[in-house]
Design a protein around this motif. Structure first.
Motif, PDB file in Angstrom:
ATOM      1  N   ILE A  15       1.079  -1.159  -0.029  1.00  0.00           N
ATOM      2  CA  ILE A  15      -0.164  -0.304  -0.386  1.00  0.00           C
ATOM      3  C   ILE A  15       0.601   1.432  -0.139  1.00  0.00           C
ATOM      4  O   ILE A  15       0.532   2.146  -0.845  1.00  0.00           O
ATOM      5  N   ALA A  16       1.585   1.480   0.436  1.00  0.00           N
ATOM      6  CA  ALA A  16       2.690   2.071   0.667  1.00  0.00           C
ATOM      7  C   ALA A  16       3.596   2.996  -0.508  1.00  0.00           C
ATOM      8  O   ALA A  16       3.870   3.702  -0.627  1.00  0.00           O
ATOM      9  N   MET A  17       4.272   1.841  -1.005  1.00  0.00           N
ATOM     10  CA  MET A  17       4.978   1.952  -2.953  1.00  0.00           C
ATOM     11  C   MET A  17       3.538   2.439  -3.566  1.00  0.00           C
ATOM     12  O   MET A  17       3.891   3.093  -4.457  1.00  0.00           O
ATOM     13  N   LYS A  18       2.245   2.028  -3.456  1.00  0.00           N
ATOM     14  CA  LYS A  18       1.418   2.538  -4.863  1.00  0.00           C
ATOM     15  C   LYS A  18       1.184   4.277  -3.828  1.00  0.00           C
ATOM     16  O   LYS A  18       0.834   4.845  -4.539  1.00  0.00           O
ATOM     17  N   LYS A  19       0.853   4.662  -2.585  1.00  0.00           N
ATOM     18  CA  LYS A  19       0.286   5.926  -2.289  1.00  0.00           C
ATOM     19  C   LYS A  19       2.003   6.633  -2.710  1.00  0.00           C
ATOM     20  O   LYS A  19       2.256   7.743  -3.353  1.00  0.00           O
ATOM     21  N   LEU A  20       3.224   6.088  -2.597  1.00  0.00           N
ATOM     22  CA  LEU A  20       4.232   6.766  -3.347  1.00  0.00           C
ATOM     23  C   LEU A  20       4.327   7.138  -4.583  1.00  0.00           C
ATOM     24  O   LEU A  20       4.996   8.118  -4.572  1.00  0.00           O
ATOM     25  N   ILE A  21       4.612   6.318  -4.959  1.00  0.00           N
ATOM     26  CA  ILE A  21       3.865   6.160  -6.674  1.00  0.00           C
ATOM     27  C   ILE A  21       2.717   7.308  -6.715  1.00  0.00           C
ATOM     28  O   ILE A  21       3.249   8.143  -7.882  1.00  0.00           O
ATOM     29  N   SER A  22       2.016   7.653  -6.164  1.00  0.00           N
ATOM     30  CA  SER A  22       1.313   8.144  -7.108  1.00  0.00           C
ATOM     31  C   SER A  22       1.089   9.642  -6.708  1.00  0.00           C
ATOM     32  O   SER A  22       0.959  10.452  -7.368  1.00  0.00           O
ATOM     33  N   GLN A  23       1.609   9.294  -5.635  1.00  0.00           N
ATOM     34  CA  GLN A  23       2.605  11.409  -5.242  1.00  0.00           C
ATOM     35  C   GLN A  23       3.293  11.792  -5.816  1.00  0.00           C
ATOM     36  O   GLN A  23       3.234  12.389  -6.100  1.00  0.00           O
ATOM     37  N   VAL A  24       4.803  11.133  -6.839  1.00  0.00           N
ATOM     38  CA  VAL A  24       5.162  10.912  -7.759  1.00  0.00           C
ATOM     39  C   VAL A  24       4.572  11.988  -8.924  1.00  0.00           C
ATOM     40  O   VAL A  24       4.615  12.433  -9.808  1.00  0.00           O
ATOM     41  N   GLU A  25       3.590  10.649  -9.346  1.00  0.00           N
ATOM     42  CA  GLU A  25       2.741  11.292 -10.557  1.00  0.00           C
ATOM     43  C   GLU A  25       1.787  12.512 -10.513  1.00  0.00           C
ATOM     44  O   GLU A  25       1.863  13.097 -11.310  1.00  0.00           O
ATOM     45  N   ALA A  26       1.171  12.738  -9.131  1.00  0.00           N
ATOM     46  CA  ALA A  26       0.713  13.863  -8.707  1.00  0.00           C
ATOM     47  C   ALA A  26       2.112  15.071  -8.813  1.00  0.00           C
ATOM     48  O   ALA A  26       1.844  16.215  -9.793  1.00  0.00           O
ATOM     49  N   SER A  27       2.886  14.968  -8.609  1.00  0.00           N
ATOM     50  CA  SER A  27       4.464  16.084  -8.524  1.00  0.00           C
ATOM     51  C   SER A  27       4.655  16.161 -10.296  1.00  0.00           C
ATOM     52  O   SER A  27       5.014  16.984 -10.487  1.00  0.00           O
ATOM     53  N   PHE A  28       4.863  14.894 -10.973  1.00  0.00           N
ATOM     54  CA  PHE A  28       4.895  15.628 -12.396  1.00  0.00           C
ATOM     55  C   PHE A  28       3.979  16.419 -13.070  1.00  0.00           C
ATOM     56  O   PHE A  28       4.190  17.060 -13.762  1.00  0.00           O
ATOM     57  N   LEU A  29       2.448  15.911 -12.361  1.00  0.00           N
ATOM     58  CA  LEU A  29       1.422  16.409 -13.473  1.00  0.00           C
ATOM     59  C   LEU A  29       1.164  17.686 -12.533  1.00  0.00           C
ATOM     60  O   LEU A  29       1.132  19.009 -12.986  1.00  0.00           O
ATOM     61  N   ASP A  30       1.698  18.868 -11.277  1.00  0.00           N
ATOM     62  CA  ASP A  30       1.879  19.580 -11.211  1.00  0.00           C
ATOM     63  C   ASP A  30       3.406  20.250 -11.905  1.00  0.00           C
ATOM     64  O   ASP A  30       3.380  21.801 -12.323  1.00  0.00           O
ATOM     65  N   TYR A  31       4.518  20.031 -12.472  1.00  0.00           N
ATOM     66  CA  TYR A  31       5.501  19.722 -13.402  1.00  0.00           C
ATOM     67  C   TYR A  31       4.357  20.857 -14.807  1.00  0.00           C
ATOM     68  O   TYR A  31       4.519  21.546 -15.187  1.00  0.00           O
ATOM     69  N   THR A  32       3.489  19.822 -14.973  1.00  0.00           N
ATOM     70  CA  THR A  32       3.021  19.580 -16.792  1.00  0.00           C
ATOM     71  C   THR A  32       2.614  21.030 -16.393  1.00  0.00           C
ATOM     72  O   THR A  32       2.060  21.657 -16.879  1.00  0.00           O
ATOM     73  N   MET A  33       1.416  21.095 -15.015  1.00  0.00           N
ATOM     74  CA  MET A  33       0.629  22.343 -15.233  1.00  0.00           C
ATOM     75  C   MET A  33       0.997  23.865 -14.439  1.00  0.00           C
ATOM     76  O   MET A  33       0.507  24.974 -15.407  1.00  0.00           O
ATOM     77  N   ALA A  34       2.448  24.122 -14.618  1.00  0.00           N
ATOM     78  CA  ALA A  34       2.913  25.011 -14.587  1.00  0.00           C
ATOM     79  C   ALA A  34       3.324  25.695 -15.391  1.00  0.00           C
ATOM     80  O   ALA A  34       3.799  26.569 -16.382  1.00  0.00           O
ATOM     81  N   GLY A  35       3.194  24.817 -16.852  1.00  0.00           N
ATOM     82  CA  GLY A  35       3.603  25.457 -18.295  1.00  0.00           C
ATOM     83  C   GLY A  35       4.566  25.147 -19.081  1.00  0.00           C
ATOM     84  O   GLY A  35       5.514  24.557 -18.408  1.00  0.00           O
ATOM     85  N   PRO A  36       4.788  25.770 -20.061  1.00  0.00           N
ATOM     86  CA  PRO A  36       6.545  25.077 -20.505  1.00  0.00           C
ATOM     87  C   PRO A  36       7.059  25.851 -20.056  1.00  0.00           C
ATOM     88  O   PRO A  36       7.563  26.788 -19.138  1.00  0.00           O
ATOM     89  N   PRO A  37       8.320  25.226 -19.844  1.00  0.00           N
ATOM     90  CA  PRO A  37       9.555  25.368 -18.684  1.00  0.00           C
ATOM     91  C   PRO A  37      10.304  26.815 -19.305  1.00  0.00           C
ATOM     92  O   PRO A  37      11.379  27.516 -18.925  1.00  0.00           O
ATOM     93  N   GLU A  38      10.274  27.207 -20.844  1.00  0.00           N
ATOM     94  CA  GLU A  38      10.625  28.270 -21.485  1.00  0.00           C
ATOM     95  C   GLU A  38      10.117  29.139 -20.860  1.00  0.00           C
ATOM     96  O   GLU A  38       9.179  29.902 -20.697  1.00  0.00           O
ATOM     97  N   THR A  39      11.625  30.329 -20.193  1.00  0.00           N
ATOM     98  CA  THR A  39      10.736  31.987 -20.099  1.00  0.00           C
ATOM     99  C   THR A  39      11.399  32.593 -21.205  1.00  0.00           C
ATOM    100  O   THR A  39      11.749  32.153 -22.658  1.00  0.00           O
ATOM    101  N   PRO A  40      10.583  34.095 -21.329  1.00  0.00           N
ATOM    102  CA  PRO A  40      10.550  34.245 -23.077  1.00  0.00           C
ATOM    103  C   PRO A  40      11.634  35.286 -23.027  1.00  0.00           C
ATOM    104  O   PRO A  40      12.314  35.685 -21.871  1.00  0.00           O
TER     105      PRO A  40
END
Length: 305
Positions: free
Chosen positions: A280-305
């Motif tokens: 259960i703990a492994m599944k929980k941690l994996i889901s949190q890492v997936e959520a962290s990736f989603l945060d990076y995606t939601m932050a938009g493209p990394p390029e600065t103008p």
């Protein structure tokens, strides 16, 4: 003698009445009375007597209560432990990851993971891509996280995608190339280039991108790790190509990010053994890492103008 009989007896002793015990156990008073009579019959001991209309425990009942109380204290501990196991709140995990994931999405994922798991322990090792695979295969680690386009070369491991990314170009904000929105291999000519090591998973991808544009660029410094490449780029006012997770992390140090063409896409995997159950703990941690990736995606493209 069953635990339930002792549980009802204990409830009567604590409440001082069968009605109070019934309320605490959420059962009927007649059910409590019947069970007490049955327990007295089984034990051949008188446990309670009515004196003046009130229920009084016998000396033998007090002796029995002293004997069973440690049992119920232990049982409560077991119940709490079961709850912790069900929620993955206690225990330990051994994790191994490449440096670009360990210092970004895994660090962020662990921050969330520990919000409700103060008793949990994590051992995190940072290794090369090939060593991550080896550690999980040998059972040295429970979970491995890698960020590269390679397939996992093992029949004994499961590989589950947890996020996507790409390679980007990084340089100091006052670098001549910072005025461009897109960087191609030919643009790097004439600048101090910090290159990821040839033969490493990401370094090999950069080499292929140069070959695609028929460029054979000399490097100023060659290194294995993306974070080291960013540190060197800052130090020598150069330019480098690294994964976008590492690049985003270094924007706070005065480095800027530009899109790199040809685009090099990356896929992050969590790997674990096919021969061991996923906790259960492994599944929980994996889901949190997936959520962290989603945060990076939601932050938009990394390029600065």
């Amino acid at each position: 003698m069953q635990i339930r009989q002792l549980e009802i007896f204990r409830a009567v002793m604590q409440a001082g009445s069968t009605s109070g015990a019934a309320d605490s156990l959420n059962i009927s008073q007649p059910a409590v009375s019947r069970m007490i009579k049955h327990t007295e019959a089984v034990l051949a001991i008188k446990l309670f007597e009515r004196v003046g209309g009130r229920l009084h425990a016998t000396p033998e009942a007090h002796q029995l209560m002293e004997e069973i109380e440690p049992l119920f204290i232990s049982l409560e501990g077991v119940r709490e432990r079961i709850k912790d196991i069900q929620s993955g709140a206690t225990g330990n995990l051994r994790i191994v990851a490449t440096s670009n994931m360990a210092s970004t999405v895994i660090a962020q994922g662990l921050s969330r993971f520990f919000d409700h798991r103060e008793k949990f322990q994590i051992s995190l090792h940072v290794k090369r891509w090939e060593n991550v695979i080896e550690f999980v295969e040998r059972g040295v680690a429970d979970l491995g996280f890698v960020f590269s386009p390679k397939e996992i070369p093992s029949h004994s491991l499961n590989a589950q995608p947890v996020g996507m990314g790409r390679m980007v170009c990084v340089m100091p904000e006052d670098h001549p190339l910072a005025s461009q929105t897109v960087i191609r291999p030919s643009d790097l000519r004439g600048h101090r280039f910090v290159k990821l090591e040839t033969g490493s998973p990401l370094g090999s991808l950069i080499d292929k991108s140069f070959q695609q544009f028929e460029e054979d660029l000399p490097f100023t410094v060659e290194t294995r790790y993306c974070q080291t490449a960013c540190d060197l780029t800052q130090a020598i006012s150069g330019v480098t190509i690294v994964d976008e997770l590492t690049a985003r992390r270094n924007r706070q140090y005065g480095l800027v990010i530009r899109r790199y063409i040809p685009q090099i896409n990356l896929l992050a995997h969590v790997i674990f053994s096919k021969n061991r159950p996923v906790s259960i703990a492994m599944k929980k941690l994996i889901s949190q890492v997936e959520a962290s990736f989603l945060d990076y995606t939601m932050a938009g493209p990394p390029e600065t103008p």
